[in-house]
Design a protein around this motif. Structure first.
Motif, PDB file in Angstrom:
ATOM      1  N   VAL A  46     -33.143  49.147  21.294  1.00 61.37           N
ATOM      2  CA  VAL A  46     -32.218  49.500  22.572  1.00 61.37           C
ATOM      3  C   VAL A  46     -32.246  48.235  23.549  1.00 61.37           C
ATOM      4  O   VAL A  46     -30.981  47.688  23.689  1.00 61.37           O
ATOM      5  CB  VAL A  46     -32.797  50.609  23.433  1.00 61.37           C
ATOM      6  N   PRO A  47     -33.224  47.336  23.820  1.00 61.48           N
ATOM      7  CA  PRO A  47     -33.171  46.420  24.459  1.00 61.48           C
ATOM      8  C   PRO A  47     -32.090  45.219  24.136  1.00 61.48           C
ATOM      9  O   PRO A  47     -31.688  44.462  24.639  1.00 61.48           O
ATOM     10  CB  PRO A  47     -34.559  45.677  24.856  1.00 61.48           C
ATOM     11  N   PHE A  50     -28.618  46.201  24.382  1.00 65.78           N
ATOM     12  CA  PHE A  50     -28.165  45.901  25.725  1.00 65.78           C
ATOM     13  C   PHE A  50     -27.916  44.259  26.011  1.00 65.78           C
ATOM     14  O   PHE A  50     -27.012  43.990  26.538  1.00 65.78           O
ATOM     15  CB  PHE A  50     -28.971  46.685  26.701  1.00 65.78           C
ATOM     16  N   ALA A  51     -28.954  43.520  25.632  1.00 58.28           N
ATOM     17  CA  ALA A  51     -28.931  42.277  25.688  1.00 58.28           C
ATOM     18  C   ALA A  51     -27.698  41.532  25.119  1.00 58.28           C
ATOM     19  O   ALA A  51     -26.952  40.558  25.667  1.00 58.28           O
ATOM     20  CB  ALA A  51     -30.204  41.422  25.202  1.00 58.28           C
ATOM     21  N   THR A 188     -24.721  50.755  20.867  1.00 59.08           N
ATOM     22  CA  THR A 188     -25.517  50.299  21.773  1.00 59.08           C
ATOM     23  C   THR A 188     -25.658  51.916  22.611  1.00 59.08           C
ATOM     24  O   THR A 188     -26.918  52.051  22.558  1.00 59.08           O
ATOM     25  CB  THR A 188     -25.036  49.412  23.001  1.00 59.08           C
ATOM     26  N   THR A 192     -29.023  54.480  21.925  1.00 56.33           N
ATOM     27  CA  THR A 192     -29.787  54.756  23.245  1.00 56.33           C
ATOM     28  C   THR A 192     -30.098  56.031  23.507  1.00 56.33           C
ATOM     29  O   THR A 192     -31.122  56.599  23.758  1.00 56.33           O
ATOM     30  CB  THR A 192     -29.117  53.989  24.434  1.00 56.33           C
TER      31      THR A 192
END
Length: 299
Positions: A46-47, A50-51, A188, A192
């Motif tokens: 997930v990170p 998003f990045a 994404t 999530t």
């Protein structure tokens, strides 16, 4: 047309990555509870999603209406699907699970595609699909296990078959959203939500892992699952699927069991029969036939 060729390459490469993951996941199951490892795969990705989304598009938001749709897609397409995959393997043979999980998926995608997109089932797609189905069936059934119709496998068989239906609808439900939002944004958010829904199911499993004893092998397998199998693969697959269509794309899932057989041979010294090798050639021929659809060659 050149863009579509790269999309077909992307689909084949992603399917090969997912197929090889059967071998890597077998290693992971020695140290992790299956649902916990599935959560680690999606949760740790997930990170990264998003990045990358912020870097590429400058923001990460999604409207409430779309968020509710993606939450539903994540619940069925990630959480439920992953659980069904694990328990189908538990309650039936690996051959049954592989065949019933993989083979009907593209058929359902082709049948239901008109409800979600403007795709139609062309003659070339049907012929190529039949050839590919025959090939993947030989790959799966040509192994030592074969297909079993025993009543004791019925629960697992039904689970595996339901994976194909849910998975096809999961893929197709993303298509309308990707006409408004990028494949990256859609991926994404449904991943999530899928990871969030999976988290409560891991309660109790965290304490069973001997974290201090994990070594480079376990971390390498986790790295492969998070970055290659999830972040890279979902972005490439969804972008490619949007480019060439869900019905045509999903036939490339037949590369998964073929690569899984190869991974078993390379990683665990499992045998490969002549039937399986012939099935691999037949499957490849069907996919090539699909990918050079003359109806779309001028687009």
């Amino acid at each position: 047309m050149a863009d579509k060729r790269w999309a077909y390459v992307g689909l084949a490469v992603v399917a090969a990555i997912w197929g090889a993951n059967f071998g890597f996941s077998r290693i992971a199951m020695e140290s992790f509870d299956p649902i916990l490892f599935a959560f680690l795969r999606f949760g740790l990705s997930v990170p990264f999603f998003f990045a990358i989304l912020y870097w590429k598009e400058g923001n990460v938001g999604i409207p409430i209406r779309a968020a509710l749709q993606l939450a539903l897609i994540g619940l069925f397409g990630v959480t439920l699907l992953e659980i069904l995959v694990m328990y189908s393997i538990k309650y039936t043979t690996l051959a049954n699970a592989s065949l019933l999980n993989v083979a009907p998926w593209p058929i359902f995608a082709a049948l239901f595609a008109p409800l979600f997109t403007k795709e139609s089932l062309t003659k070339r797609l049907a012929i190529g699909g039949i050839i590919a189905i025959a090939g993947v069936s030989l790959v799966i059934l040509g192994g030592a296990e074969g297909f079993s119709i025993s009543s004791e496998n019925m629960k697992g068989n039904l689970m595996a078959f339901s994976i194909s239906l849910i998975g096809a609808l999961f893929n197709l439900s993303c298509m309308p959203l990707m006409r408004t939002y990028s494949a990256l944004r859609v991926s994404t958010w449904f991943i999530t939500f899928g990871a969030l829904f999976m988290l409560p199911l891991t309660i109790g499993a965290w304490g069973e892992v001997a974290w201090s004893e994990l070594g480079i092998r376990e971390y390498s397998v986790t790295f492969y699952n998070v970055l290659l199998c999830t972040v890279v693969s979902f972005i490439v697959w969804n972008a490619s699927m949007f480019r060439v269509g869900a019905a045509r794309s999903n036939f490339f899932r037949y590369v998964v069991p073929a690569t899984a057989v190869a991974a078993g041979y390379l990683m665990f010294d499992e045998g490969i029969s002549l039937w399986q090798m012939g099935g691999g050639v037949l499957m490849a021929a069907g996919l090539v036939w699909i990918s050079i659809d003359r109806k779309n060659s001028s687009s």
